[in-house]
Enzyme design. Structure first.
Site, mmCIF file in Angstrom:
data_model
loop_
_atom_site.group_PDB
_atom_site.id
_atom_site.type_symbol
_atom_site.label_atom_id
_atom_site.label_comp_id
_atom_site.label_asym_id
_atom_site.label_seq_id
_atom_site.Cartn_x
_atom_site.Cartn_y
_atom_site.Cartn_z
ATOM 1 C CG ASP A 100 -0.199 -0.038 2.550
ATOM 2 O OD1 ASP A 100 1.051 -0.122 2.541
ATOM 3 O OD2 ASP A 100 -0.857 -0.012 3.598
ATOM 4 C CG HIS A 101 3.366 2.465 3.063
ATOM 5 N ND1 HIS A 101 2.256 1.840 3.557
ATOM 6 C CD2 HIS A 101 3.797 3.302 4.048
ATOM 7 C CE1 HIS A 101 2.024 2.279 4.792
ATOM 8 N NE2 HIS A 101 2.931 3.160 5.100
ATOM 9 C CG ASP B 171 1.698 1.784 9.319
ATOM 10 O OD1 ASP B 171 2.202 2.099 8.230
ATOM 11 O OD2 ASP B 171 0.959 2.531 9.974
ATOM 12 N NE ARG C 200 1.881 9.949 12.615
ATOM 13 C CZ ARG C 200 2.295 8.697 12.595
ATOM 14 N NH1 ARG C 200 2.872 8.208 11.524
ATOM 15 N NH2 ARG C 200 2.168 7.931 13.659
ATOM 16 C CB SER D 136 6.219 6.415 10.721
ATOM 17 O OG SER D 136 6.440 5.141 10.187
ATOM 18 N NE ARG E 283 8.694 6.399 8.373
ATOM 19 C CZ ARG E 283 8.235 7.487 7.752
ATOM 20 N NH1 ARG E 283 9.066 8.440 7.393
ATOM 21 N NH2 ARG E 283 6.960 7.627 7.476
#
Length: 755
Positions: free
Chosen positions: A94-95, A159, A447, A642, A644
């Site tokens: 999806d990213h 995520d 965000r 995030s 990440r």
């Protein structure tokens, strides 16, 4: 059926006994969060864990990964020695889809551009028993809500918005990839026992107010770090009145207050959503243990006795909110927003309005927004701002197209983007005449940090519900209040917008032709995972070096970051997403968004080897080439945003030895620990001011590194003076072993090698 019903049956079969044992052990009634957490302990125990202090090992039911973070997680997993994942796991593409012209063209471009990465993810998923959701299938959190979330479950996801699944009564927690590797390998997952914030909702939403306004209000109360280390548990008759997807919206944006996760109790709304998404068997099972999927009655009666903090919101009185710009916790009731726009000289003209995303792309969201789009057509109104729609999944997109909602948006010039993250994470090729011109956009995303959506520092981004976003799109003016103000039609008549209306669930049911799911091979032993040694997108990982066994001395100050330093500042998304599977290449974005406290510039720091200024990664690579370690110093809530783990892996890869800050966001601190980094905090926050630009620093006391024991950082200044600075840490015994071994993955490898 893509979910694991046998696993869910086991969870529910064991739940009553585990809840009763916990209630007896603690000697008091239980909140919902406590029931779920204690039911998922990795090993049986008779100990009660202290909230906010005790590290506890859990056994999550499943793992979910999005494509940008899955690359690094799976590159790590394939080195740990297992033939198959130990728990149900999925990957969601999806990213990596950039929004530019529209869904069809953008998806085709993404498939072509990212073919190497998608092929890698599909093949490695196939090999290790992982479900694979193809590009275009939808955003991870919406797909999870539609297929995998279940009341009383415990899930981790790579995520930060994984908590979206709390809308179905699941504790769903965002983590870094190394945590996912632990769970997929069958090892315990560790978490500091969260504190509990109870949010009591009374009354019922009506008119323009929506579930989004609940979390926008809460964000204003708690701020971006007020939920750190906490689970936010919503309860009360107001909570039960909200749709399941509305609950999901609230839980999703709990990430913006730093919460570990958020959750709602099981009720008829959740049951209705499970039934509508063809999970009747789960709903029936949940009905059988319903009392264990809700807080005990005594908790409802006296919440202050059982939660660490209680907030109460009357939904009858809740105004629509608009939050921003530049931070998601700057909350403005709609009645005060126009005044704030004028007083702060924010650009009043609205240029783009964007609805959808993982936060607000349910059928209910889209249908309520479409009711306003239809009014614009029926009342002969011009739509003044650009308008985009991002469906959360192919299931939602297909259903809203079938029901004519996409056609309604088309009539007002709306552009439908791919079922992907798109502009929400900076995957947006925005069309603007002058990228330096101050401008305003508004989204129903989560965000709105500077540069988050379009990479432009001059963009003022605001967050609201899809209904309010659509109303502003029609008006094209941020000083417009849809509850009180009139608009002029094309022929000069004055009209008001009626309250939005919609449907929690489609009256004809959900429908889809191809949801985009690929089941893994029953036996993946023969599947080959190919990573080209010349690829600039994928790179096999080499283990990080173990600790030398000595204090760390002669470390150079790389950067003293000033103010907000999120994971977007540490490891930007947008165009850098393509390197998420190549650690060395993506490390070229390390801290390029952080503001240097000594010159108020980004990506400009002093190289102490030659006295010249250069980009942060450039200087750090110079230190690494000279075999010199470094330290990054930061401000409050360092690493918010995030999940990440690249924000932790990049400095580790380039030779940064420690991050010293005033305070950490939860996920980032854990990610640093997993990678064998030192994450330290100033014992006295004012000592941040003692760090000077030309400092060489020593970290002393590592030979006696122990839980709860302070270390010392010696700041050696250029003039020959020095400051000895006491620093704290939150490492437990296991995490100290990660540090000594050079990272948690090295410990896992050793365990499997010796098994």
């Amino acid at each position: 059926m893509v979910f694991d019903i046998e696993m869910i049956k086991k969870v529910y079969a064991a739940l009553p006994g585990k809840v009763e044992a916990t209630r007896k052990m603690l000697g008091r009634p239980l909140t919902l969060s406590e029931k779920i957490l204690y039911a998922h302990l990795y090993a049986p125990t008779t100990a009660a864990f202290e909230r906010g202090k005790s590290y506890v090992e859990f056994a999550p039911d499943r793992v979910a990964m999005q494509d940008a973070t899955a690359q690094m997680a799976l590159l790590q997993f394939m080195t740990c020695g297992r033939d198959k994942v130990a728990v149900p796991s999925t990957v969601h593409c999806d990213h990596l889809i950039q929004a530019k012209t529209g869904a069809t063209e953008d998806l085709a471009t993404a498939v072509d551009t990212n073919r190497e990465v998608y092929d890698f993810l599909a093949s490695i998923s196939n090999k290790y028993g992982i479900g694979f959701w193809k590009p275009g299938a939808g955003i991870i959190h919406q797909v999870v809500l539609e297929n995998y979330a279940f009341p009383g479950g415990l899930m981790i996801g790579t995520d930060s918005h994984t908590p979206n699944a709390g809308g179905l009564g699941m504790l769903a927690i965002g983590v870094g990839g190394a945590d996912a590797v632990d769970v997929m390998a069958g090892l315990p997952w560790e978490l500091k026992m969260p504190k509990l914030i109870g949010v009591k909702l009374t009354g019922k939403l009506s008119g323009w107010a929506s579930a989004k306004d609940v979390i926008l209000k809460v964000a204003g109360v708690l701020t971006v770090k007020g939920g750190t280390g906490c689970i936010v548990e919503y309860f009360g008759e107001g909570a039960d009145s909200l749709s399941a997807t509305g609950k999901g919206t609230i839980c999703n944006m709990g990430a913006e207050i730093g919460a570990t996760c958020s959750v709602f109790a099981y009720d008829s709304k959740i049951a209705a959503y499970l039934n509508a998404t063809e999970r009747q068997e789960i709903a029936a099972l949940a009905d059988g243990v319903k009392e264990h999927l809700r807080p005990d009655a005594e908790v409802y009666a006296e919440p202050a006795k059982y939660y660490d903090q209680v907030i109460e919101i009357n939904l009858n009185e809740l105004e629509p909110h608009v939050n921003g710009p530049f931070t998601p916790d700057l909350a403005w009731p709609i009645s005060k927003f126009a005044q704030a726009v004028r007083e702060n000289n924010w650009p009043e003209k609205l240029e783009v309005a964007l609805i959808g995303s993982c936060t607000n792309s349910s059928y209910e969201d889209i249908s309520r927004a479409a009711s306003l789009a239809k009014q614009a057509v029926d009342k002969n109104l011009d739509v003044k701002a650009e308008y985009t729609i991002t469906p959360g999944s192919e299931l939602v997109r297909y259903t809203i197209e079938r029901d004519g909602l996409l056609n309604t948006f088309d009539q007002i010039g709306g552009v439908v983007l791919a079922n992907a993250c798109g502009p929400c994470i900076g995957q947006w090729a925005r069309h603007i005449d002058d990228p330096n011109r101050r401008n305003s956009i508004i989204t129903s995303f989560n965000r709105n940090f500077a540069k988050r959506n379009d990479g432009l520092a001059a963009t003022h981004a605001f967050v609201a519900s899809p209904e309010i976003v659509t109303a502003f799109a029609i008006a094209g003016d941020l000083t417009f209040n849809p509850l009180t103000d009139k608009l002029k039609t094309k022929d000069g008549q004055e009209v008001m917008l009626d309250e939005p209306s919609g449907f929690e669930l489609p009256t004809k049911g959900f429908s889809v032709e191809d949801p985009g799911y690929q089941a893994p091979a029953a036996d993946g032993s023969g599947v080959q995972v190919i990573v080209s040694p010349t690829s600039d997108r994928l790179q096999l990982l080499a283990p990080f070096a173990a600790w030398e066994g000595t204090d760390l001395k002669g470390l150079k100050l790389l950067i003293k970051a000033k103010g907000k330093c999120t994971t977007d500042h540490i490891s930007m998304a947008g165009p850098w997403l393509k390197y998420r599977g190549h650690l060395d290449n993506i490390s070229n974005n390390m801290l390029i968004g952080a503001v240097n406290a000594f010159n108020d510039k980004t990506d400009t720091v002093k190289n102490q080897l030659n006295g010249e200024y250069a980009g942060v990664p450039v200087v750090q690579r110079a230190y690494k080439a000279a075999n010199i370690g470094s330290i990054v110093v930061g401000d409050e809530n360092y690493g918010e945003g995030s999940s990440r783990e690249h924000a932790a892996m990049e400095p580790r890869h380039l030779g940064v030895r420690a991050i010293l800050v005033k305070s950490f966001a939860r996920i980032h601190e854990t990610n640093l620990k997993k990678q064998g980094m030192l994450g330290l905090t100033f014992a006295n926050k004012e000592d941040y001011d003692k760090i000077q630009e030309d400092d060489t620093l020593d970290i002393v006391g590592l030979n006696d590194f122990a839980p709860g024991k302070q270390l010392t950082v010696v700041a050696n200044h250029k003039d020959g003076s020095k400051d000895e600075i006491a620093v704290n840490h939150t490492y437990n015994e296991q995490q100290i072993e990660w540090f000594k071994a050079g990272g948690a993955l090295n410990v896992i490898r050793a365990q499997f090698a010796n098994a």
